[in-house]
Design a protein around this motif. Structure first.
Motif, short mmCIF file in Angstrom:
data_model
loop_
_atom_site.label_atom_id
_atom_site.label_comp_id
_atom_site.label_asym_id
_atom_site.label_seq_id
_atom_site.Cartn_x
_atom_site.Cartn_y
_atom_site.Cartn_z
N ASN A 162 -4.89 -10.89 2.38
CA ASN A 162 -4.70 -9.44 2.35
C ASN A 162 -6.04 -8.76 2.12
OD1 ASN A 162 -3.42 -6.90 2.21
ND2 ASN A 162 -3.20 -7.06 -0.02
N HIS A 165 -4.41 -8.80 -4.38
CA HIS A 165 -3.06 -9.14 -4.80
C HIS A 165 -2.10 -7.98 -4.52
CE1 HIS A 165 -5.06 -7.10 -8.15
NE2 HIS A 165 -3.88 -6.62 -8.45
N PHE A 166 -0.82 -8.31 -4.51
CA PHE A 166 0.20 -7.29 -4.33
C PHE A 166 0.67 -6.80 -5.70
CE2 PHE A 166 0.71 -9.93 -0.42
CZ PHE A 166 0.30 -8.97 0.48
N ASP A 179 1.27 -13.37 -3.88
CA ASP A 179 1.12 -13.55 -2.44
C ASP A 179 1.55 -14.96 -2.05
OD1 ASP A 179 0.09 -13.99 0.17
OD2 ASP A 179 -1.50 -12.51 -0.15
N SER A 194 -9.32 -8.89 -5.74
CA SER A 194 -8.38 -9.14 -6.81
C SER A 194 -9.10 -9.16 -8.16
CB SER A 194 -7.64 -10.46 -6.55
OG SER A 194 -6.52 -10.58 -7.39
#
Length: 294
Positions: free
Chosen positions: A157, A182-183, A188, A225
């Protein structure tokens, strides 16, 4: 078979993100941008071509002729700016396979490395390099086989896209996962898959959580991140050793020392990437080969 051919080692030549950061405040961790070399048996694998690639190249000049495999995560400047200064690439008789995914605009890794060395940005073209350069377009999600090594790949991402890698050999595994963001609500799945039970996880830990969520200058959407997210991934994926990597150029040695202390409190086998660091990965030597080790 020699003992060297049974070794799986990871060595760090550039650990900084975004821009080279030399100076008195980055001496202990280093200021070169990303480059990680893996010696996997008799095979040399290199990940990313930041300014650390120049330093690696100088160290290899005494070992020619050379063969190697160079994997690019993506082509942002900090991951490719060392390639035009990779001395072994200019020496006839050396041979390198160069891997990268096709960019969203359709350009290949060869095109992007070529464009980097065109006027007015650079004095000589890529074609002046005398080594045999074999460019290979890869598809994230598809494995790459090099002799008995399997290199797994997955999309990350990151703005403009990036590729994460996992090197598997004789039961040992090293995951190289940068640049990725990161989400907010989940881990992920691609990252977890690459990191699963890895002996070594090298993970993009550019920011702290406080920096990432800063009310005045948030880093959300910048494609990177935090070390706290690295710990979450390492725990969830049951990683043996976590290497905190891609240090922010504003993080000096003392700041990184503080992160190291905090990270170890949360994940005892966390270490900080620094130039010159070597990590050895245990492998399972087949019995028939171990009997012939000299």
């Amino acid at each position: 078979m020699s003992r060297l051919e049974h070794q799986f080692t990871v060595q760090f030549w550039g650990v900084r993100g975004s821009i080279p950061s030399p100076g008195t405040h980055t001496v202990r961790y280093g200021g070169n941008t990303p480059c990680v070399a893996m010696q996997v048996g008799g095979n040399r694998l290199i990940f990313d071509g930041g300014t650390g690639l120049h330093v690696l190249g100088q160290s290899l000049l005494s070992q020619m002729p050379l063969e190697g495999h160079l994997f690019f995560t993506h082509s942002h400047w900090d991951h490719m700016q060392g390639f035009p200064f990779f001395a072994p690439g200019f020496v006839k008789g050396n041979s390198f396979k160069i891997y990268g995914a096709i960019a969203p605009d359709g350009s290949t890794i060869e095109q992007r490395l070529n464009d980097q060395m065109l006027h007015p940005n650079f004095p000589v073209p890529l074609q002046i390099m005398q080594a045999n350069l074999n460019f290979c377009d890869i598809t994230p999600g598809q494995p790459i086989h090099i002799n008995d090594i399997t290199v797994e790949t997955a999309p990350l991402n990151h703005p403009g896209e990036a590729v994460g890698y996992r090197v598997n050999w004789l039961g040992g595994a090293a995951a190289y996962i940068t640049d990725t963001e990161h989400f907010p609500d989940r881990l992920d799945e691609n990252v977890l898959w690459l990191a699963r039970n890895a002996d070594v996880l090298i993970y993009d830990s550019t920011y702290t959580d406080d920096e990432y969520h800063s009310p005045t200058s948030p880093r959300i959407g910048w494609g990177h991140s935090t070390w706290q997210e690295a710990v979450k991934i390492a725990k969830a994926a049951k990683v043996k050793t976590l290497v905190i990597f891609h240090h922010d150029p504003a993080h000096n040695d003392d700041f990184l020392d503080k992160i190291a202390k905090q990270a170890v409190e949360q994940f005892p086998n966390a270490i900080m990437a620094k130039e010159g660091l070597v990590v050895n990965i245990p492998v399972s030597v087949p019995l028939s080969e171990s009997l012939s080790v000299s």
